[in-house]
Design a protein around this motif. Structure first.
Motif, PDB file in Angstrom:
ATOM      1  N   GLY A   1      -7.119  -1.204  10.267  1.00  0.00           N
ATOM      2  CA  GLY A   1      -7.977  -0.617   9.197  1.00  0.00           C
ATOM      3  C   GLY A   1      -9.429  -1.127   8.920  1.00  0.00           C
ATOM      4  O   GLY A   1     -10.135  -1.031  10.469  1.00  0.00           O
ATOM      5  N   SER A   2      -9.804  -1.519   8.118  1.00  0.00           N
ATOM      6  CA  SER A   2     -11.379  -1.960   7.940  1.00  0.00           C
ATOM      7  C   SER A   2     -11.421  -3.347   7.853  1.00  0.00           C
ATOM      8  O   SER A   2     -12.362  -3.940   7.330  1.00  0.00           O
TER       9      SER A   2
ATOM     10  N   THR B   1     -12.017  -7.240   8.329  1.00  0.00           N
ATOM     11  CA  THR B   1     -12.833  -7.927   9.096  1.00  0.00           C
ATOM     12  C   THR B   1     -12.276  -8.933   9.752  1.00  0.00           C
ATOM     13  O   THR B   1     -11.099  -9.379   9.192  1.00  0.00           O
TER      14      THR B   1
ATOM     15  N   ARG C   1      -5.310  -3.799   4.814  1.00  0.00           N
ATOM     16  CA  ARG C   1      -5.993  -2.673   5.084  1.00  0.00           C
ATOM     17  C   ARG C   1      -7.439  -2.759   4.486  1.00  0.00           C
ATOM     18  O   ARG C   1      -8.277  -1.854   5.023  1.00  0.00           O
ATOM     19  N   GLU C   2      -7.613  -3.621   3.520  1.00  0.00           N
ATOM     20  CA  GLU C   2      -8.931  -3.517   2.921  1.00  0.00           C
ATOM     21  C   GLU C   2     -10.059  -4.426   3.839  1.00  0.00           C
ATOM     22  O   GLU C   2      -9.572  -5.286   4.714  1.00  0.00           O
ATOM     23  N   GLU C   3     -11.410  -4.226   3.613  1.00  0.00           N
ATOM     24  CA  GLU C   3     -12.237  -5.040   4.079  1.00  0.00           C
ATOM     25  C   GLU C   3     -12.119  -6.481   4.030  1.00  0.00           C
ATOM     26  O   GLU C   3     -12.256  -7.265   4.990  1.00  0.00           O
TER      27      GLU C   3
ATOM     28  N   ASN D   1     -14.149 -12.423   4.146  1.00  0.00           N
ATOM     29  CA  ASN D   1     -15.258 -10.928   4.230  1.00  0.00           C
ATOM     30  C   ASN D   1     -16.559 -11.284   4.531  1.00  0.00           C
ATOM     31  O   ASN D   1     -17.438 -11.541   3.781  1.00  0.00           O
TER      32      ASN D   1
END
Length: 491
Positions: A39-40, A42, A361-363, A369
């Motif tokens: 996903g996004s 990091t 799948r969130e940042e 982060n």
């Protein structure tokens, strides 16, 4: 006389075609499920450590292994060559997704051998919808590799026990055990479950294969024991951690509890099926699979109590395939409507864990982060930056795409040869002379850095004549804190 009928290729029945193609389809599904977890999200500190290790020369990696992460050396060696093609997030995480696909392939065939193709396919389907699979299948560390090696070892052991006189099968089993030992040190905690299959007819071959295969574990174990200071951050644990184990294995609390209940039913299904049909395998495979699931957390806690604190949830991801396979056996053992039940289990399971799937799948899905921290930093000319933990610098170097504050403490561009930090100057006050603003970044909450001087660099900045102006935390624990300090009396 040869006839047209004898020359015609044999016609494969639909069931045979399904059996031969199912592992490949489920391997693809598993790999896609794992890779989709990227996903996004990091890279976090552990993944950046992979980049740091893999980017060194071979001699540099061996030097690193002498001081820290020695048990990860086989994985670092693999990633050393893999990273030569690039270090993007997707590329670094791709091998883990492929490993998940490999695990799914062998899970399908192991289920077929123990019970039926349907059991294996359902088990692999459950495996694919676990949030833990989405997490570790898109994680640039060796945990997915360890899960694949463990499934391979159980599959190879079944083949070897099936034909104990076939030496090549025992060689393959020994190789699989060696892979288990090489992918992650604590993956070996699944091997005691395999000893339940020890019988007089196979004792010599099985113990010989285990002994040879465990050589890497002995070597890496000695290295790891000498480097146990590297995990000194792990707190002491008690039996209460077992209450969280279903959530860890599945990646979601409710789904984990449901699947554990199904796993017990699956063990009963396998026990009964083995008793009814000799061709379905020996009854002992039911407790073997249960041991695969429950022995690692028990043994890891024992290691933590008797040797050194080492109980970390992610070390137990190797149990997730067992949980999924046992759940698949439970569904396949239903007297009717197995296909409908399988679809319901997969769909409802995904629904129960939807929020966890969204989170990974969130940042900030890996709870560190750095791009968020870069957005918080509004640097002005001559601003300085100080890192509460030196190794955080690697993440900022990886993600920074604009002008950063001056890294006033950095004393060398290459990471420390014996760790993941960087050489830094010790005179914080002197380094900040003439500066009016300094950004300080640390791993952890605001309180962890601002109270009781627990993070030395924060206290040193304050002693240099600066006071806190603003601080923000990324949210999830441990997370990152970004704080702006300004010189007392400035302005």
């Amino acid at each position: 006389m040869t006839t047209a009928a004898t020359l015609a290729p044999p016609v494969r029945r639909p069931a045979e075609r399904l059996r031969s193609s199912s592992p490949w389809w489920m391997a693809l599904v598993g790999a896609v499920a794992g890779f989709s977890g990227t996903g996004s999200a990091t890279l976090n500190g552990d993944e950046l450590a992979t980049i740091s290790a893999a980017s060194r020369s071979l001699s540099g990696m061996f030097e690193l292994a002498r001081h820290i992460d020695g048990h990860f050396l086989p994985y670092y060696l693999f990633m050393h060559f893999w990273a030569k093609a690039g270090t993007s997030e997707l590329w670094l995480r791709l091998p883990s997704a492929v490993a998940i696909g490999v695990a799914a392939w062998f899970l399908v065939d192991l289920g077929r051998r123990l019970h039926s193709t349907r059991a294996g396919v359902i088990g692999a389907g459950v495996f694919a919808v676990l949030p833990s699979v989405s997490y570790y299948g898109a994680f640039a560390r060796s945990y997915a590799f360890a899960a694949a090696a463990v499934v391979l070892s159980f599959w190879a052991l079944h083949r070897a026990v099936e034909r104990p006189g076939a030496a090549r099968r025992w060689v393959l089993y020994g190789v699989a055990v060696a892979l288990v030992c090489s992918t992650h040190l604590f993956a070996v905690l699944v091997l005691p479950a395999q000893l339940l299959l020890l019988r007089r007819a196979v004792a010599v071959r099985m113990l010989s294969a285990l002994a040879v295969g465990c050589v890497p574990a002995g070597v890496l174990g000695l290295i790891g024991y000498g480097e146990r200071h590297a995990i000194s951050w792990i707190p002491e644990r008690g039996p209460e951690v077992w209450l969280k184990f279903p959530k860890m294995a599945a990646g979601a609390a409710t789904l984990g509890v449901v699947l554990f209940a199904m796993a017990l039913a699956g063990a009963v299904v396998l026990w009964r099926a083995a008793g009814k049909s000799q061709g379905q395998g020996d009854k002992v495979w039911a407790p073997v699979l249960v041991g695969w699931l429950v022995l690692p957390p028990v043994l890891l806690l024992a290691v933590s109590v008797l040797v050194t604190p080492a109980y970390v949830d992610r070390y137990l991801f190797v149990t997730a395939p067992a949980l999924a396979l046992l759940a698949g056996l439970a569904v396949a053992g239903l007297p009717r409507f197995q296909v409908v039940a399988a679809v319901l289990v997969v769909v409802v399971g995904f629904g129960l864990a939807f929020s966890e799937h969204a989170e990974v799948r969130e940042e900030n899905g890996r709870f560190e982060n750095i791009p968020w921290a870069l957005r918080v930093i509004k640097a002005e000319p001559e601003d300085a930056i100080v890192y509460g933990q030196s190794q955080l610098r690697a993440g900022f170097d990886y993600y920074a795409d604009s002008l950063m504050p001056v890294d006033v403490l950095l004393a060398g561009s290459a990471p420390d040869p014996d760790g993941f930090g960087y050489p830094e100057g010790s005179d914080v006050s002197g380094a900040l002379e003439g500066r009016e603003r300094v950004w300080v970044v640390w791993r952890g909450t605001k309180q962890s850095g601002l109270e009781a001087g627990s993070i030395a660099r924060v206290a040193e900045v304050e002693r240099a004549g600066f006071e806190l102006s603003a601080a923000k935390h990324s949210g999830d624990l441990p997370g990152l804190t970004v704080a702006l300090f300004t010189r007392r009396g400035a302005g």
